[in-house]
Design a protein around this motif. Structure first.
Motif, PDB file in Angstrom:
ATOM      1  N   ALA A  85      51.448  41.507  46.340  1.00  0.00           N
ATOM      2  CA  ALA A  85      49.998  41.389  46.526  1.00  0.00           C
ATOM      3  C   ALA A  85      49.216  42.339  45.641  1.00  0.00           C
ATOM      4  N   ASP A  86      48.227  41.780  44.946  1.00  0.00           N
ATOM      5  CA  ASP A  86      47.228  42.568  44.241  1.00  0.00           C
ATOM      6  C   ASP A  86      46.206  43.066  45.272  1.00  0.00           C
ATOM      7  N   ILE A  87      45.387  44.033  44.884  1.00  0.00           N
ATOM      8  CA  ILE A  87      44.374  44.567  45.800  1.00  0.00           C
ATOM      9  C   ILE A  87      43.050  43.814  45.657  1.00  0.00           C
ATOM     10  N   GLN A  88      42.541  43.704  44.416  1.00  0.00           N
ATOM     11  CA  GLN A  88      41.259  43.051  44.168  1.00  0.00           C
ATOM     12  C   GLN A  88      41.508  41.612  43.751  1.00  0.00           C
ATOM     13  N   LEU A  89      40.964  40.643  44.501  1.00  0.00           N
ATOM     14  CA  LEU A  89      41.230  39.234  44.248  1.00  0.00           C
ATOM     15  C   LEU A  89      40.026  38.532  43.617  1.00  0.00           C
ATOM     16  N   ALA A  90      40.211  37.253  43.269  1.00  0.00           N
ATOM     17  CA  ALA A  90      39.268  36.527  42.421  1.00  0.00           C
ATOM     18  C   ALA A  90      37.867  36.438  43.007  1.00  0.00           C
ATOM     19  N   ASP A  91      37.752  36.218  44.304  1.00  0.00           N
ATOM     20  CA  ASP A  91      36.430  36.044  44.921  1.00  0.00           C
ATOM     21  C   ASP A  91      35.905  37.338  45.522  1.00  0.00           C
TER      22      ASP A  91
END
Length: 266
Positions: free
Chosen positions: A193-199
């Motif tokens: 999992a990444d922390i900052q996502l697209a939306d």
């Protein structure tokens, strides 16, 4: 660098190492506290810790090798089960020095010579231990993986690496909603999992949603690990810094599956 300044800069990464080594935030932090308590009472130890990151990890290794924290719990009624019991059983099968050498040279990015200074070994001995650790951990059963990442190129890189390790990527997601839907649909055995996502949603929130449904090991990939390793709340055991080295991420994935631990945030 004095004792306080050294700790302020290096303690978050030492906690990361301790948690990965033990497979538990609780156990890892307990060993770090033991080191700090010993340093408060020992001026020579405080001076040693101020000498550099290698010295700090060397001091921690001495504390960990004594096993006082775990020994203090022996003889007490145990109610652990599931992931923790699995982790302990696997720990009993893998020599501690093998895990230490692997984590120090990959996750913590020490050279083999520096890791040797920490462990009291020659660089060639560290290299041999790392090779054995990789072989031992790779014997674990392959699993299915959910990737939560909003950068397509990074997602592709993660997918290729995971596949090279013998795992199968069952879904990728770029938002919190997509991640939860994908997990519900595929029930993977590991989440990256990444922390900052697209939306502008949070990978942390997505993982929280997922862990309400099932226990699954999680590896977070972030450019700012120190923001999560504050010691002020439950935190992820497995963190990899962006831009990541492939061998670092491989080690984190192997460790997460090895311990089969559950990450809880907030």
């Amino acid at each position: 660098m004095d004792f306080r300044q050294a700790l302020a800069e290096r303690l978050p990464l030492l906690r990361r190492y301790a948690r990965a080594l033990t497979g538990s935030q609780h156990s890892g932090d307990a060993y770090v506290r033991e080191l700090l308590e010993a340093a408060i009472a020992d001026n020579e130890l405080r001076q040693e810790i101020g000498e550099g990151r290698v010295a700090l990890y060397r001091a921690f290794t001495r504390i960990w090798s004594l096993g006082h924290v775990e020994l203090a719990h022996q003889g007490e009624p145990s109610d652990i089960g599931g992931a923790e019991a699995t982790a302990q059983a696997r720990l009993d099968r893998i020599p501690p020095e093998h895990r230490q050498a692997l984590l120090l040279t990959t996750v913590e990015e020490f050279t083999e010579r520096e890791a040797g200074e920490i462990l009291g070994l020659e660089a060639s001995e560290v290299a041999a231990l790392v090779a054995r650790a990789v072989a031992e951990i790779d014997d674990e059963t392959a699993t299915e993986v959910l990737i939560i990442e909003d950068e397509p190129l990074i997602a592709m890189q993660l997918e290729a690496l995971v596949s090279d390790l013998g795992h199968a990527v069952v879904a990728t997601a770029s938002t919190r909603t997509q991640a939860v839907e994908a997990f519900t649909r595929t029930a993977p055995g590991l989440v990256l999992a990444d922390i900052q996502l697209a939306d502008q949603s949070s990978g942390i929130d997505a993982v929280e949603d997922i862990l309400k449904m099932a226990s699954v090991p999680v590896v977070f990939v972030t450019a700012y690990p120190e923001r999560l390793l504050t010691g002020e709340r439950p935190e992820p055991t497995y963190l990899v810094t962006k831009p990541f080295r492939e061998d670092t991420l491989r080690a984190a994935i192997s460790q997460a599956l090895f311990f089969n631990s559950t990450v809880r945030i907030g």
